[in-house]
Each structure stands twice: as C-alpha cells, then as structure tokens.
Design a protein around this motif. Structure first.
Motif, short mmCIF file in Angstrom:
data_model
loop_
_atom_site.label_atom_id
_atom_site.label_comp_id
_atom_site.label_asym_id
_atom_site.label_seq_id
_atom_site.Cartn_x
_atom_site.Cartn_y
_atom_site.Cartn_z
N LEU A 439 59.29 47.63 45.86
CA LEU A 439 57.95 48.19 46.02
C LEU A 439 57.18 48.18 44.70
O LEU A 439 55.95 48.02 44.69
N GLU A 440 57.90 48.31 43.59
CA GLU A 440 57.24 48.23 42.28
C GLU A 440 56.66 46.84 42.03
O GLU A 440 55.55 46.70 41.50
N ARG A 441 57.40 45.81 42.41
CA ARG A 441 56.90 44.44 42.24
C ARG A 441 55.67 44.20 43.11
O ARG A 441 54.73 43.52 42.70
N ILE A 442 55.70 44.76 44.30
CA ILE A 442 54.55 44.61 45.19
C ILE A 442 53.33 45.31 44.61
O ILE A 442 52.21 44.78 44.62
N ALA A 443 53.53 46.51 44.07
CA ALA A 443 52.42 47.28 43.51
C ALA A 443 51.77 46.56 42.34
O ALA A 443 50.54 46.62 42.14
N LYS A 444 52.59 45.84 41.55
CA LYS A 444 52.08 45.15 40.37
C LYS A 444 51.48 43.78 40.69
O LYS A 444 50.79 43.20 39.85
N TYR A 445 51.77 43.28 41.89
CA TYR A 445 51.32 41.92 42.21
C TYR A 445 49.81 41.89 42.45
O TYR A 445 49.26 42.67 43.22
N THR A 446 49.17 40.95 41.76
CA THR A 446 47.74 40.75 41.92
C THR A 446 47.50 39.35 42.45
O THR A 446 47.92 38.37 41.83
N PRO A 447 46.87 39.22 43.61
CA PRO A 447 46.60 37.87 44.16
C PRO A 447 45.78 37.03 43.19
O PRO A 447 44.86 37.55 42.54
N LYS A 448 46.14 35.78 43.09
CA LYS A 448 45.38 34.88 42.23
C LYS A 448 44.03 34.55 42.86
O LYS A 448 43.94 34.28 44.05
N ARG A 449 43.01 34.59 42.04
CA ARG A 449 41.68 34.25 42.55
C ARG A 449 41.51 32.74 42.62
O ARG A 449 41.96 32.01 41.75
N ARG A 450 40.88 32.31 43.68
CA ARG A 450 40.65 30.87 43.82
C ARG A 450 39.40 30.43 43.06
O ARG A 450 38.44 31.17 42.95
#
Length: 450
Positions: A439-450
C-alpha cells in the motif's frame, strides 16, 4: 511404527456418519494400506483426475506400486509422505493429498511460522511457548529454514511461491518431518534469534494433540491477531491494536470488505475469499461499493487479493467486470491489484481478469501458481485411512498459450504475466512496525503524464 500416527490412520480419521466401511473395525494395517494404494490408481488416477500426462501417469503408477510392495516395512508416516510425493508428480498444484491445509489430518506443533523477505519468523504460539514469539528461526530440526523448505517441497506440486506458503504447514508437522526421516521422534528442536537479542536460544517443542477437521485452515490467519486460528488458544506476536493495524491484517473473517482513505483519495477493497458472504451477498456488496465510488470519486482503486486462495470464481465475475468498466480502471496508475504467494486458484483468476480488462498495475509478490492449470474436480476418500485425494478435471488458461488437446477451457484469458509491476515484498521489520509496503508503494506512485 510411529505409535500416534497409527492411531491417526486406523482410527482418528474415521469420521462419524461415514460409510459402512468406516464404521467397521479396520482390516489389518498392510492390507488396508494396499487397498488404499490400489484405489489411488484405479479410481483417483484412472477414473477421476485429468492432470497427469502419460509420463507422469506412468511415474505415479510406478511410485505407488513400489509403495504398495513396501507397505509392510514402512511406517504410516512414511507411506503418507511418499504418497503425497507421488500425487505431486502431476506438477499441478490443485491435485494433491489433503493433509494440513484444506483438511487437517496430521498433528502440528504449537507454533506458527511465516516467511518474510528476510527469513522465517515465529508469529504465533500457545501460551507455553511465548518466549519464541517474534523470533527469527535459525535452525529447525537441525536444518536452516531454506534447507528444510526444499525437503518438504516435493510433497505438493506448484511453483516456488506456493511451495513457500505450504512449507509453513509442512515444516510444523511431526508426522511429515518424521515421515521424511528428518526427526527421530515427536520432539522438534529449534534454534531461534529473539527480537533484539544478540545470542540465539534453543527450544524443544512437543506436538499438540490431533484435532482433525474438514474445514480449511489458512496459514495467513496466523499473522493477524484478529483471527483466533484453530487447534489451540493462540497468542500472537502482534498486539490486537486496531488503531495501528494496517489494512491487510484487518477483518480476516470477512470474505470481502472495503474502506475509503480520504487522505490519499484511495478506495481499498480487500477480497480475501472467492465465496459468498452469508450476511452480505455479493449483489448487495456490489451496489454498496459502486455507490461509494460515485460518492467519493476516488483517485485510486486498490483490489487486494494477496490472501485469496480461491473458492468459486463465478461469485465475483460480475463485480470484477463492472469494476473493469470504470473509466479510471482503463488509465494506468489508478487501479492497482495487490497479489502474493497465497494468491491461488480463483484468486489468480480475479487478478488475471482485471489485468486483462484494464490498465491495472500488479503490486506485491509472485502469485501462488502458473497462469495455466487444471482445477475444479473433487475429492476421493480412500476407503481405510480416510485420507482425501483431490483430483482436478477442468483446465483454465489465463496465458496466451494454446492447448488444443485441453479445450474447451473452463476459463480462457490472455494475460502475459502477473509478476508485480511494483514489487513490494514484506520484511519482518515492516510487519513488526505495522507497515504495508504494498500500500505504501501504491500511495507513492504517480501516473506518468502523457
């Protein structure tokens, strides 16, 4: 003869309300075993199971014939472990001899262990052995945990992840360790490193009395203090601190539940068993869940199936397809599926279906089986020992590979892999620190902008 095990095979497994054979006095031991072994070939192999290849079938027949000829010179526990190995020759994880997980037919020691990324730890004991709680296992039965895990692995088919999970059962059973000639008697010798200590300590542990059950017992229950477990009055290494407890350890008796995390705008769904919940039908649950989606408009959705070892995959198909139709599910970085080596059978199907239909990212550790396997089937109860052989007869293909000879498939998907996009192994320091790296990895994940 291992005295206690003889009672297990000849008496304790003869459950009430069984067939007339079960109610009669059992035949002599060798003849009884030979009848069971013959039936393993004539009924289980030839009439029920479909998973053995011609080569595996021949190997099974040879192994059972050798076992049959040696029945007079082998102990009961040796026959059991060798039969389990013969069944595992199919290399299909659903095909197995039920001993400890789906059925409890053997004894276990009063401690429960769990594999973290940095080793094997004691996570639960009875009240007499609490000095072992939280300790890292250095040696068990005179062997390192890794070495012992390799010795017990051949008792079940499956991949390395599934073997790792099942070893928490097999390494803590006196019948299995004695049957493999790893221990000379019932006593288990341990060497452990207590938390915070600089020196190891040794302990000698006797087994609990046999308590047979046809109810499943999941090893992952042992890592959460919110589950009472079976077979003893267990003491957990973690306190029942619900305020600090991470989500993955909560509500272990619930097949499915969800909660909203406002700080990260995350809707977290725990799907721990593919089975209808008596007090909360999947239909009602589905309505409530998607009402929450509309009300909260979350930024991230998390489907946690890390502990889902299976059940009835049809129960959640409608829900998962509806989840996959959400616009945010198609966008990478907004839908996450947490998996682990306990994710098995219908749990794998849930992860694979969502992966195929969406842009979901897989988080956690390797799942507990391959993408293509035989499943369904049923159980064959051997006439004298009353040990249960599970056979499989319907094929599931979740990978792009084709198996023309096995069509029609029970389910057909085309997923290249379920290996984590975001690996998140659980270390002991994270577990004892009330953290969830997935869950920590998910919280830190930021989708890359296209």
């Amino acid at each position: 003869m291992h005295r206690h095990l003889r009672l297990v095979v000849c008496a304790a497994l003869l459950l009430p309300a069984q067939t007339a054979v079960a109610q009669q006095a059992p035949p002599d031991r060798v003849r009884a075993w030979r009848e069971d072994l013959d039936s393993a070939v004539t009924v289980f192999l030839h009439k029920r199971d479909k998973t053995f290849s011609p080569t595996e079938r021949a190997a099974f027949e040879t192994a059972v014939a050798t076992l049959r000829d040696s029945a007079a010179t082998l102990r009961d526990d040796q026959i059991i472990v060798r039969l389990a190995k013969a069944v595992a020759l199919t290399d299909n994880a659903h095909t197995r001899l039920y001993l400890l997980r789906n059925r409890t037919a053997l004894r276990r020691y009063p401690l429960r262990v769990w594999w973290f990324s940095d080793g094997l730890y004691v996570v639960r004991t009875d009240s007499a052995h609490t000095a072992l709680l939280g300790a890292r296992v250095v040696h068990i039965a005179g062997k390192t945990p890794a070495a012992l895990a390799k010795l017990v692995a051949p008792l079940y088919a499956g991949n390395d992840a599934w073997h790792r999970y099942l070893s928490t059962y097999t390494m803590t059973s006196p019948e299995i360790l004695h049957g493999l000639d790893i221990i000379p008697n019932d006593t288990l010798e341990l060497e452990v490193m207590p938390r915070g200590a600089t020196k190891t300590m040794r302990a000698r542990v006797a087994p609990l009395p046999l308590a047979t059950t046809n109810e499943p017992t999941e090893a992952w229950w042992d890592i959460t203090p919110q589950h009472s477990g079976r077979g003893a009055n267990w003491v957990s290494t973690l306190p029942a601190d619900t305020a600090r407890m991470p989500l993955y350890l909560r509500n272990p008796q619930r097949n499915y539940w969800f909660t909203y995390l406002p700080a990260s705008r995350t809707l977290y769904l725990s799907y721990q068993r593919s089975q209808e919940q008596p007090d909360d039908s999947m239909r009602v649950f589905t309505e409530r869940f998607f009402q929450k989606v509309r009300a909260r408009n979350p930024q991230k959705l998390v489907l946690d199936v890390r502990f889902n070892t299976g059940g009835d995959l049809t129960k959640s198909e409608g829900f998962l397809k509806k989840l996959s139709e959400l616009p945010m599910a198609k966008q990478k970085g907004h839908l996450f599926v947490i998996v682990g080596n306990q994710t098995f059978s219908a749990g794998i199907y849930a992860a694979a279906l969502v992966k195929e239909l969406t842009g979901a990212l897989i988080v956690g550790e390797s799942v507990g089986d391959r993408l293509d396997f035989w499943s369904e089937g049923g159980n064959y109860l051997m006439p004298n020992s009353k040990l249960s052989l599970h056979y499989a007869d319907r094929f599931h293909s979740y990978s792009p590979a084709e198996y023309p000879e096995r069509k029609p498939y029970d389910r057909d998907l085309s997923v290249t892999t379920l290996e984590p996009d975001l690996p998140a192994p659980l270390a002991s320091v994270e577990y004892f620190g009330w953290r969830d790296p997935a869950l920590e990895r998910i919280a830190k994940y930021t989708p890359k902008r296209r």
